[in-house]
Design a protein around this motif. Structure first.
Motif, PDB file in Angstrom:
ATOM      1  N   PHE A   1       0.825  -1.204   0.000  1.00 19.79           N
ATOM      2  CA  PHE A   1       0.000   0.000   0.000  1.00 19.79           C
ATOM      3  C   PHE A   1       0.867   1.265   0.000  1.00 19.79           C
ATOM      4  O   PHE A   1       0.452   2.303  -0.522  1.00 19.79           O
ATOM      5  CB  PHE A   1      -0.927   0.006   1.215  1.00 19.79           C
ATOM      6  N   SER A   2       2.069   1.151   0.550  1.00 17.79           N
ATOM      7  CA  SER A   2       2.953   2.321   0.642  1.00 17.79           C
ATOM      8  C   SER A   2       3.387   2.823  -0.731  1.00 17.79           C
ATOM      9  O   SER A   2       3.800   3.980  -0.871  1.00 17.79           O
ATOM     10  CB  SER A   2       4.192   1.985   1.483  1.00 17.79           C
ATOM     11  N   ILE A   3       3.306   1.974  -1.762  1.00 16.22           N
ATOM     12  CA  ILE A   3       3.721   2.409  -3.100  1.00 16.22           C
ATOM     13  C   ILE A   3       2.512   2.580  -4.029  1.00 16.22           C
ATOM     14  O   ILE A   3       2.678   2.783  -5.235  1.00 16.22           O
ATOM     15  CB  ILE A   3       4.729   1.430  -3.734  1.00 16.22           C
ATOM     16  N   GLY A   4       1.310   2.495  -3.468  1.00 17.50           N
ATOM     17  CA  GLY A   4       0.108   2.689  -4.260  1.00 17.50           C
ATOM     18  C   GLY A   4      -0.258   4.157  -4.381  1.00 17.50           C
ATOM     19  O   GLY A   4       0.260   5.011  -3.660  1.00 17.50           O
ATOM     20  N   THR A   5      -1.156   4.449  -5.288  1.00 15.75           N
ATOM     21  CA  THR A   5      -1.623   5.809  -5.473  1.00 15.75           C
ATOM     22  C   THR A   5      -3.142   5.808  -5.417  1.00 15.75           C
ATOM     23  O   THR A   5      -3.797   4.821  -5.783  1.00 15.75           O
ATOM     24  CB  THR A   5      -1.142   6.385  -6.825  1.00 15.75           C
ATOM     25  N   ILE A   6      -3.729   6.903  -4.938  1.00 15.01           N
ATOM     26  CA  ILE A   6      -5.181   6.989  -4.778  1.00 15.01           C
ATOM     27  C   ILE A   6      -5.706   8.279  -5.425  1.00 15.01           C
ATOM     28  O   ILE A   6      -4.940   9.061  -5.981  1.00 15.01           O
ATOM     29  CB  ILE A   6      -5.576   6.948  -3.289  1.00 15.01           C
ATOM     30  N   GLY A   7      -7.000   8.490  -5.321  1.00 16.10           N
ATOM     31  CA  GLY A   7      -7.590   9.745  -5.791  1.00 16.10           C
ATOM     32  C   GLY A   7      -7.422   9.982  -7.276  1.00 16.10           C
ATOM     33  O   GLY A   7      -7.575   9.084  -8.104  1.00 16.10           O
ATOM     34  N   GLU A   8      -7.077  11.224  -7.624  1.00 16.14           N
ATOM     35  CA  GLU A   8      -6.960  11.619  -9.023  1.00 16.14           C
ATOM     36  C   GLU A   8      -5.867  10.851  -9.749  1.00 16.14           C
ATOM     37  O   GLU A   8      -5.991  10.560 -10.946  1.00 16.14           O
ATOM     38  CB  GLU A   8      -6.695  13.122  -9.119  1.00 16.14           C
ATOM     39  N   SER A   9      -4.800  10.512  -9.043  1.00 17.29           N
ATOM     40  CA  SER A   9      -3.701   9.755  -9.679  1.00 17.29           C
ATOM     41  C   SER A   9      -4.177   8.366 -10.078  1.00 17.29           C
ATOM     42  O   SER A   9      -3.866   7.864 -11.168  1.00 17.29           O
ATOM     43  CB  SER A   9      -2.509   9.660  -8.727  1.00 17.29           C
ATOM     44  N   ALA A  10      -4.951   7.718  -9.194  1.00 15.15           N
ATOM     45  CA  ALA A  10      -5.484   6.397  -9.510  1.00 15.15           C
ATOM     46  C   ALA A  10      -6.507   6.502 -10.647  1.00 15.15           C
ATOM     47  O   ALA A  10      -6.536   5.654 -11.559  1.00 15.15           O
ATOM     48  CB  ALA A  10      -6.128   5.787  -8.267  1.00 15.15           C
ATOM     49  N   LYS A  11      -7.324   7.523 -10.605  1.00 19.29           N
ATOM     50  CA  LYS A  11      -8.316   7.747 -11.658  1.00 19.29           C
ATOM     51  C   LYS A  11      -7.638   7.909 -13.015  1.00 19.29           C
ATOM     52  O   LYS A  11      -8.113   7.371 -14.024  1.00 19.29           O
ATOM     53  CB  LYS A  11      -9.136   8.989 -11.335  1.00 19.29           C
ATOM     54  N   ALA A  12      -6.521   8.620 -13.051  1.00 16.20           N
ATOM     55  CA  ALA A  12      -5.800   8.846 -14.306  1.00 16.20           C
ATOM     56  C   ALA A  12      -5.305   7.526 -14.893  1.00 16.20           C
ATOM     57  O   ALA A  12      -5.330   7.331 -16.125  1.00 16.20           O
ATOM     58  CB  ALA A  12      -4.631   9.796 -14.073  1.00 16.20           C
ATOM     59  N   LEU A  13      -4.858   6.606 -14.035  1.00 13.78           N
ATOM     60  CA  LEU A  13      -4.379   5.303 -14.515  1.00 13.78           C
ATOM     61  C   LEU A  13      -5.520   4.504 -15.129  1.00 13.78           C
ATOM     62  O   LEU A  13      -5.352   3.828 -16.148  1.00 13.78           O
ATOM     63  CB  LEU A  13      -3.743   4.523 -13.362  1.00 13.78           C
ATOM     64  N   ILE A  14      -6.706   4.579 -14.523  1.00 18.85           N
ATOM     65  CA  ILE A  14      -7.867   3.875 -15.063  1.00 18.85           C
ATOM     66  C   ILE A  14      -8.270   4.463 -16.413  1.00 18.85           C
ATOM     67  O   ILE A  14      -8.569   3.735 -17.373  1.00 18.85           O
ATOM     68  CB  ILE A  14      -9.043   3.940 -14.072  1.00 18.85           C
ATOM     69  N   LEU A  15      -8.267   5.784 -16.505  1.00 22.07           N
ATOM     70  CA  LEU A  15      -8.630   6.446 -17.769  1.00 22.07           C
ATOM     71  C   LEU A  15      -7.654   6.087 -18.882  1.00 22.07           C
ATOM     72  O   LEU A  15      -8.060   5.903 -20.046  1.00 22.07           O
ATOM     73  CB  LEU A  15      -8.683   7.960 -17.564  1.00 22.07           C
ATOM     74  N   GLN A  16      -6.382   5.984 -18.557  1.00 20.58           N
ATOM     75  CA  GLN A  16      -5.384   5.594 -19.556  1.00 20.58           C
ATOM     76  C   GLN A  16      -5.686   4.196 -20.098  1.00 20.58           C
ATOM     77  O   GLN A  16      -5.580   3.942 -21.298  1.00 20.58           O
ATOM     78  CB  GLN A  16      -3.985   5.622 -18.943  1.00 20.58           C
ATOM     79  N   ALA A  17      -6.059   3.290 -19.213  1.00 24.82           N
ATOM     80  CA  ALA A  17      -6.359   1.924 -19.638  1.00 24.82           C
ATOM     81  C   ALA A  17      -7.618   1.896 -20.511  1.00 24.82           C
ATOM     82  O   ALA A  17      -7.688   1.129 -21.485  1.00 24.82           O
ATOM     83  CB  ALA A  17      -6.542   1.028 -18.415  1.00 24.82           C
ATOM     84  N   ILE A  18      -8.591   2.729 -20.182  1.00 29.72           N
ATOM     85  CA  ILE A  18      -9.815   2.805 -20.991  1.00 29.72           C
ATOM     86  C   ILE A  18      -9.512   3.333 -22.387  1.00 29.72           C
ATOM     87  O   ILE A  18      -9.965   2.783 -23.399  1.00 29.72           O
ATOM     88  CB  ILE A  18     -10.865   3.705 -20.311  1.00 29.72           C
TER      89      ILE A  18
END
Length: 294
Positions: free
Chosen positions: A271-288
């Protein structure tokens, strides 16, 4: 990195604990293993020895016979039977789990989701069940039925059960935290349309107050600990009492405090190297955006 044997130290420790109690009961009754076997009508002493060394499981019928011969009270016998059932349930092969079909397997874990206060899920392979859409779940369970040669065809019922389970995400008294390796977003195991729908669903679930979705970027610096934060097998932690691991050959339930603590430590590292919020959202949008059109 933790190993993922089909028989973890938790399961073996539980079997050994029961075996040790049975040996003590025999000794307290002043019986040798040979005499116990004779009174029970078992051929030779090897069966008693294997049971006491946890080299073979004892059946409920044999446990009752053991307790009767040794003069164990009915209440104590029931306690040992309950411990036997718990030890046996720590490791369940998919053949056993799916004996009543995929719907029955889904129903068997319902209570755990309804009673949990804090659930933490780490996944390096698939979108976790509570986050799945109907289309994604259908594809996933169809693959399970094929790979595990489940004879009963009850996909529709199993999908319905899992979809109904998602209502727990609305519980105000519970918290659900999901940690995904970014690669999970990119694995193209379903049609592009189903895949895109699933990823968009993640974006909507991220807005729920009881849910936190974190993603470990593929470019994350995993050397921050000095020795590297390596990916682990996917696992689910229920509060601080139980960890479940879905392996290729079966379903492992870990309850030994020392081993549960190892998974808590693994979760904290990851979890210490994970990202949340807008950063996580950006990764999902890239995959889409990278998905081909149908």
């Amino acid at each position: 990195m933790s190993s993922s044997p089909s028989s973890s130290s938790s399961a073996q420790a539980a079997r050994q604990h029961l075996a040790d109690q049975l040996r003590e009961i025999r000794e307290d009754a002043d019986l040798t293993g040979r005499k116990l076997a004779e009174l029970a009508g078992w051929h030779g002493v090897s069966k008693v020895s294997k049971i006491e060394h946890a080299a073979r499981p004892i059946s409920p019928e044999d446990l009752r016979t053991w307790c009767r011969i040794c003069g164990v009270s009915p209440g104590r016998t029931e306690e040992l039977l309950a411990e036997l059932r718990a030890a046996a349930g720590m490791w369940v092969s998919y053949q056993q789990l799916n004996r009543r079909g995929l719907k029955g397997a889904q129903e068997s874990v319902r209570e755990r989701y309804e009673r949990v206060r804090l659930m933490r899920v780490y996944s390096n392979k698939v979108i976790p069940g509570l986050l799945q859409t109907e289309g994604y779940t259908t594809a996933a369970l169809e693959a399970v039925r094929h790979e595990q040669t489940v004879e009963v065809n009850d996909i529709t019922g199993a999908v319905t059960e899992r979809m109904e389970r998602r209502r727990v995400l609305h519980r105000a008294d519970a918290r659900f935290v999901f940690l995904l390796e970014e690669s999970v977003l990119w694995y193209r195991t379903t049609r592009p349309g189903v895949h895109a729908e699933q990823l968009r669903h993640l974006l909507s679930v991220m807005l729920m107050p009881s849910v936190l979705i974190a993603i470990i970027p593929r470019t994350a610096d995993r050397t921050i600990t000095g020795w590297g934060v390596w990916p682990e097998e996917s696992f689910t932690m229920t509060d601080f009492a139980q960890t479940n691991v879905e392996l290729v050959s079966g379903y492992l339930t870990i309850t030994q405090p020392e081993e549960v603590a190892m998974y808590v430590s693994a979760w904290e590292r990851l979890f210490s190297i994970g990202t949340i919020g807008e950063s996580a959202k950006a990764l999902i949008l890239q995959a889409i955006e990278a998905l081909p059109s149908e």
